[in-house]
Design an enzyme around this catalytic site. Structure first.
Site, PDB file in Angstrom:
ATOM      1  N   HIS A   1      48.411  40.824  35.408  1.00  0.00           N
ATOM      2  CA  HIS A   1      48.341  39.902  36.520  1.00  0.00           C
ATOM      3  C   HIS A   1      48.468  38.506  35.735  1.00  0.00           C
ATOM      4  CE1 HIS A   1      43.619  40.442  35.748  1.00  0.00           C
ATOM      5  NE2 HIS A   1      44.064  39.084  35.421  1.00  0.00           N
TER       6      HIS A   1
HETATM    7  P1  TYD Z   1      40.228  41.761  37.223  1.00  0.00           P
HETATM    8  O1  TYD Z   1      40.284  40.379  36.952  1.00  0.00           O
HETATM    9  O2  TYD Z   1      41.502  42.365  38.165  1.00  0.00           O
HETATM   10  O3  TYD Z   1      40.038  42.924  36.046  1.00  0.00           O
HETATM   11  P2  TYD Z   1      40.952  43.028  34.719  1.00  0.00           P
HETATM   12  O4  TYD Z   1      41.728  41.884  34.544  1.00  0.00           O
HETATM   13  O5  TYD Z   1      40.381  43.294  33.666  1.00  0.00           O
HETATM   14  O6  TYD Z   1      42.027  44.257  34.923  1.00  0.00           O
HETATM   15  O7  TYD Z   1      38.904  41.917  38.128  1.00  0.00           O
HETATM   16  C1  TYD Z   1      38.137  43.579  38.391  1.00  0.00           C
HETATM   17  C2  TYD Z   1      37.553  43.042  39.663  1.00  0.00           C
HETATM   18  O8  TYD Z   1      36.253  42.284  39.281  1.00  0.00           O
HETATM   19  C3  TYD Z   1      38.231  42.579  40.736  1.00  0.00           C
HETATM   20  O9  TYD Z   1      37.614  43.246  41.914  1.00  0.00           O
HETATM   21  C4  TYD Z   1      37.580  40.997  40.784  1.00  0.00           C
HETATM   22  C5  TYD Z   1      36.172  41.135  40.265  1.00  0.00           C
HETATM   23  N1  TYD Z   1      35.861  40.271  39.266  1.00  0.00           N
HETATM   24  C6  TYD Z   1      34.721  39.265  39.869  1.00  0.00           C
HETATM   25  O10 TYD Z   1      34.401  39.665  40.818  1.00  0.00           O
HETATM   26  N2  TYD Z   1      34.510  38.177  39.310  1.00  0.00           N
HETATM   27  C7  TYD Z   1      35.364  38.057  37.727  1.00  0.00           C
HETATM   28  O11 TYD Z   1      34.831  36.856  37.067  1.00  0.00           O
HETATM   29  C8  TYD Z   1      36.309  38.859  37.414  1.00  0.00           C
HETATM   30  C9  TYD Z   1      36.864  38.372  36.317  1.00  0.00           C
HETATM   31  C10 TYD Z   1      36.470  39.810  38.112  1.00  0.00           C
END
Ligand code: TYD
Length: 148
Positions: free
Chosen positions: A64
């Site tokens: 993303h």
């Molecule tokens: P995501 O940012 O998609 O993870 P990565 O970049 O590591 O693949 O986040 C994973 C999940 O965690 C998603 O459901 C959103 C949640 N999340 C939060 O609730 N708070 C946060 O600060 C972050 C970074 C993620």
């Protein structure tokens, strides 16, 4: 006591991103200490800190870009491969030292993979969590990024 303060920023081909080196205070058997400070090594006010761990070496994270959030990533244990992309230019490198990090500004598509066992990726972020700040579709990202 040995204090290493090398060149702190190294630009990448990818827009809005650069590698950061933070101080390393090495005190032999007493161990090492690294630190970063807002408006010195970290170019934004930190509103959120999170860390990613227990990732299987076969899995990747990220996939993303953020519309507004800026982040600095440090792999404080182990090693992680990071791939970044501004819609035109790409870079890939391995974060493998606790005092080496990467700044990811807005609109940088990123993937993290090849997590070595027990790796911990620490992330400092400029904004509170907000799903609307994410762009999770690469084609949408690319079309927005290429208009900027
Ligand atoms: P995501 O940012 O998609 O993870 P990565 O970049 O590591 O693949 O986040 C994973 C999940 O965690 C998603 O459901 C959103 C949640 N999340 C939060 O609730 N708070 C946060 O600060 C972050 C970074 C993620």
């Amino acid at each position: 006591m040995k204090i290493k303060t090398q060149k702190m920023r190294n630009k990448l081909k990818t827009k809005n991103s650069y590698l950061i080196k933070i101080p390393l205070i090495a005190e032999g058997k007493r161990g090492n200490l690294s630190f970063c400070e807002v408006k010195r090594q970290i170019p934004f006010n930190i509103k959120r800190i999170y860390w990613i761990y227990n990732v299987s070496s076969k899995k990747s994270r990220g996939g993303h870009a953020h519309r507004k959030t800026e982040q600095v990533l440090f792999c404080i244990n182990g090693s992680v491969r990071i791939e970044v992309d501004d819609g035109i230019n790409k870079d890939a490198f391995i974060l493998a030292k606790p005092n080496n990090g990467i700044f990811l500004g807005k609109m940088v598509w990123h993937n993290m993979m090849d997590f070595k066992k027990n790796s911990v990726l620490l992330v400092l972020a400029s904004e509170f969590f907000k799903e609307a700040d994410y762009i999770r579709d690469y084609n949408i990202f690319k079309s927005i990024a290429q208009k900027q």
